[in-house]
Design an enzyme around this catalytic site. Structure first.
Site, PDB file in Angstrom:
ATOM      1  N   ILE A  45     -56.506  56.447  -2.763  1.00 51.44           N
ATOM      2  CA  ILE A  45     -55.411  56.392  -2.199  1.00 51.44           C
ATOM      3  C   ILE A  45     -55.025  54.690  -2.443  1.00 51.44           C
ATOM      4  O   ILE A  45     -55.187  53.938  -2.337  1.00 51.44           O
ATOM      5  CB  ILE A  45     -55.597  56.587  -0.666  1.00 51.44           C
ATOM      6  CG1 ILE A  45     -56.438  57.663  -0.085  1.00 51.44           C
ATOM      7  CG2 ILE A  45     -54.397  55.829   0.314  1.00 51.44           C
ATOM      8  CD1 ILE A  45     -57.448  57.574   1.429  1.00 51.44           C
ATOM      9  N   GLU A  57     -64.211  58.336  -3.277  1.00 54.07           N
ATOM     10  CA  GLU A  57     -65.829  58.393  -3.202  1.00 54.07           C
ATOM     11  C   GLU A  57     -65.860  57.344  -1.501  1.00 54.07           C
ATOM     12  O   GLU A  57     -66.359  57.899  -0.762  1.00 54.07           O
ATOM     13  CB  GLU A  57     -66.946  57.886  -4.283  1.00 54.07           C
ATOM     14  CG  GLU A  57     -67.064  58.547  -5.406  1.00 54.07           C
ATOM     15  CD  GLU A  57     -65.688  57.989  -6.417  1.00 54.07           C
ATOM     16  OE1 GLU A  57     -64.784  57.703  -6.100  1.00 54.07           O
ATOM     17  OE2 GLU A  57     -66.579  57.778  -7.732  1.00 54.07           O
ATOM     18  N   CYS A  88     -67.717  53.975  -9.302  1.00 53.53           N
ATOM     19  CA  CYS A  88     -67.095  52.453  -9.153  1.00 53.53           C
ATOM     20  C   CYS A  88     -68.496  51.764  -8.937  1.00 53.53           C
ATOM     21  O   CYS A  88     -68.897  52.143  -7.728  1.00 53.53           O
ATOM     22  CB  CYS A  88     -65.993  51.752  -8.913  1.00 53.53           C
ATOM     23  SG  CYS A  88     -65.523  51.666  -7.673  1.00 53.53           S
TER      24      CYS A  88
HETATM   25  N1  THU Z   1     -61.056  54.986  -8.869  1.00 48.67           N
HETATM   26  C1  THU Z   1     -62.101  56.490  -7.819  1.00 48.67           C
HETATM   27  O1  THU Z   1     -61.299  57.268  -7.271  1.00 48.67           O
HETATM   28  N2  THU Z   1     -63.460  56.783  -8.167  1.00 48.67           N
HETATM   29  C2  THU Z   1     -63.730  55.983  -9.213  1.00 48.67           C
HETATM   30  O2  THU Z   1     -64.842  56.627  -9.205  1.00 48.67           O
HETATM   31  C3  THU Z   1     -62.903  55.482  -9.908  1.00 48.67           C
HETATM   32  C4  THU Z   1     -61.980  54.949 -10.086  1.00 48.67           C
HETATM   33  C5  THU Z   1     -59.349  55.571  -8.472  1.00 48.67           C
HETATM   34  C6  THU Z   1     -59.139  54.120  -7.952  1.00 48.67           C
HETATM   35  C7  THU Z   1     -58.067  53.938  -9.028  1.00 48.67           C
HETATM   36  O3  THU Z   1     -57.014  54.948  -7.571  1.00 48.67           O
HETATM   37  C8  THU Z   1     -57.577  55.345 -10.238  1.00 48.67           C
HETATM   38  O4  THU Z   1     -58.936  56.100  -9.680  1.00 48.67           O
HETATM   39  C9  THU Z   1     -57.510  53.790 -11.041  1.00 48.67           C
HETATM   40  O5  THU Z   1     -58.695  53.565 -11.279  1.00 48.67           O
END
Ligand code: THU
Length: 137
Positions: A45, A57, A88
C-alpha cells in the site's frame, strides 16, 4: 502442520490484485499461514509521501496480529515479475518478532508451480530479537 504451499501462493496472488502501487507500479501480494490454519493476506500500500508505504508482507502480519494471531508457520510472497521476490529488511525484522527462526518458512514464488522455500534463519541471520532486550545472564 502440513503446509499447502500451492494454496498459499494462490492466496498471495489473489492479494496482489488489491495492491495499491501507483508510484512504483510494483505490485506485491503475500499470504501468511497461522498455526490454526487461518490465512491472512496482504498487499503493498503506497502513499504520495512515499515513506508511509507498507509492504505486502507487513500488511499480512499486521492484519493477523491485530486480529489476535501471533503463531505463524509460513508466508508466501509473489510479485509481477518472473523472479523470486524476497521480503525487504524491514519485513524480515517484523517477521522475526513473531516467527520462529528455525521453523518459519518463507515461500518465494514465481508461479504456483515454481517457488523456493527458505527458513527465516537463512533469510535473516543474526536478527535483533526480543531476547536482545533482556539483561545479560
Ligand atoms: N514491496 C513489497 O511489498 N514487498 C517486498 O518484499 C519488496 C517491496 C513493495 C514496496 C513498494 O510498494 C514496492 O514494492 C516497490 O518497492
Amino acid at each position: 502442520m502440513d503446509i499447502n504451499i500451492t494454496n498459499l501462493i494462490k492466496q498471495a496472488y489473489g492479494a496482489k490484485n488489491y495492491s495499491y502501487a501507483p508510484y512504483s507500479n510494483f505490485h506485491v501480494g503475500a499470504a501468511l499461514l497461522c498455526a490454526d490454519g487461518t490465512v491472512y493476506t496482504g498487499c503493498n500500500i503506497e502513499n504520495a509521501a512515499y515513506t508511509p508505504t507498507n509492504c505486502a508482507e507487513r500488511t499480512a502480519v499486521f492484519k493477523a496480529v491485530s486480529d489476535g494471531r501471533r503463531d505463524f508457520c509460513a508466508l508466501a510472497v509473489v510479485g509481477d515479475m518472473q523472479k523470486y521476490l524476497a521480503p525487504c529488511g524491514v519485513c524480515r525484522q517484523v517477521l522475526s518478532e513473531f516467527c520462529s527462526a528455525d521453523s518459519f518458512l518463507i515461500i518465494l514464488a514465481k508461479s504456483e508451480q515454481d517457488y523456493r522455500v527458505l527458513h527465516l534463519k537463512d533469510l535473516f541471520p543474526f536478527a535483533f530479537s526480543p531476547k536482545d532486550l533482556e539483561p545479560d545472564a
